[in-house]
Design an enzyme around this catalytic site. Structure first.
Site, PDB file in Angstrom:
ATOM      1  CD  GLU A  61      -2.778  -0.737   0.079  1.00 47.41           C
ATOM      2  OE1 GLU A  61      -3.396   0.314  -0.122  1.00 47.41           O
ATOM      3  OE2 GLU A  61      -3.455  -2.235  -0.048  1.00 47.41           O
ATOM      4  CG  ASP A  79      -9.249   3.754  -5.818  1.00 40.62           C
ATOM      5  OD1 ASP A  79      -9.613   5.407  -5.103  1.00 40.62           O
ATOM      6  OD2 ASP A  79      -8.219   2.949  -5.077  1.00 40.62           O
ATOM      7  CB  THR A  84      -7.085   5.790  -0.423  1.00 46.15           C
ATOM      8  OG1 THR A  84      -7.581   5.492  -1.414  1.00 46.15           O
ATOM      9  CG2 THR A  84      -6.166   4.922  -0.225  1.00 46.15           C
TER      10      THR A  84
END
Length: 276
Positions: A61, A79, A84
């Protein structure tokens, strides 16, 4: 959910697996096969194993083993999930970031992120930043300095992702590696009703091989699960690079390291990592 992110609670400690305490003293006879099996039976929820899981997920990640540095992480990785952020890739567009901030506000009313709750409710299900910009990212980083917010991230990671995947892994009869494979899948894909969700990846795998609890071979079943996981990743451009499976999880499986024992060496997106 990070296009990331096994990931840990504040109680985690980087120590040898506690099961080693059962090893017989040198003066006695070697441990029996049964005793050895017990010693290797720690789940991914063992603190030392959980620490390893968090590091491996962070390597994928965040390109770093330092998962604890990710509480403050936040960006839009384009995305379709909005922002995020955090140790598990909580997303403004998928509901888990909203759940996190709601929980944080329950345990600490008036925190720096509480004022964004109306906006988080409105952008849920989209990639919109409406009501979040321009200061949400700065306030997220500020909140990450608060121990209560870090504990809230740990709590939501465990409640939504870690505990369900470990529990399902134990039901299916898979060991530490299998439980990690489940965890990484639920982190990326969630556990909703769509065809690429964790539950449907598992369903696809079970259509190809029996789980150990059904009498199947563990390695055969986990290969089937990883095949299903790769299929799911390739359905979405943002997840189409499958190296976190091909050059990490599949490597551990091919070596027969079902207990995820160290040392571990793997690659993700071309970067090499090692845990001694």
């Amino acid at each position: 959910m990070l296009a990331i992110g096994a990931l840990l609670g504040s109680a985690l400690i980087a120590v040898p697996v506690a099961a080693h305490a059962t090893t017989a003293p040198a003066a006695t006879a070697p441990a029996s096969t049964a005793e050895t099996t017990v010693a290797a039976a720690a789940g991914l929820d063992d603190p030392a194993k959980k620490e390893i899981a968090m590091k491996i997920v962070s390597s994928a990640e965040n390109s770093s083993l330092d998962w604890k540095a990710q509480y403050k992480y936040i960006e839009d990785i384009d995305d379709g999930r909005g922002y995020t952020a955090g140790i598990i890739g909580f997303c403004s567009g998928t509901g888990d970031m909203l759940d996190l901030v709601e929980y944080y506000t329950q345990i600490k009313p008036g925190n720096v992120l509480a004022k964004y709750l109306p906006a988080l409710r409105k952008v849920d299900g989209s990639d919109s930043h409406a009501g979040l910009d321009p200061n949400f990212t700065k306030d997220w980083a500020k909140a990450a300095q608060d121990a209560d917010f870090r504990k809230a991230q740990d709590h939501e990671r465990d409640r939504v992702y870690f505990n369900p995947s470990v529990n399902q892994g134990k039901v299916d009869g898979v060991g530490v590696l299998g439980q990690f494979i489940y965890y990484d899948a639920i982190v990326m894909h969630g556990d909703g009703g769509d065809s690429t969700s964790f539950r449907n990846i598992r369903k696809r795998a079970l259509s190809k091989a029996k789980s150990p609890s059904q009498g199947g071979n563990e390695t055969t079943y986990l290969n089937a699960f990883l095949d299903a996981r790769v299929w799911a990743m390739k359905q979405e451009e943002a997840h189409s690079d499958t190296s976190r499976v091909d050059t990490a999880q599949r490597v551990f499986l091919k070596k027969g390291n079902l207990n995820l024992n160290t040392p571990l060496d793997w690659k993700v997106y071309g970067d090499s990592f090692h845990i001694g």
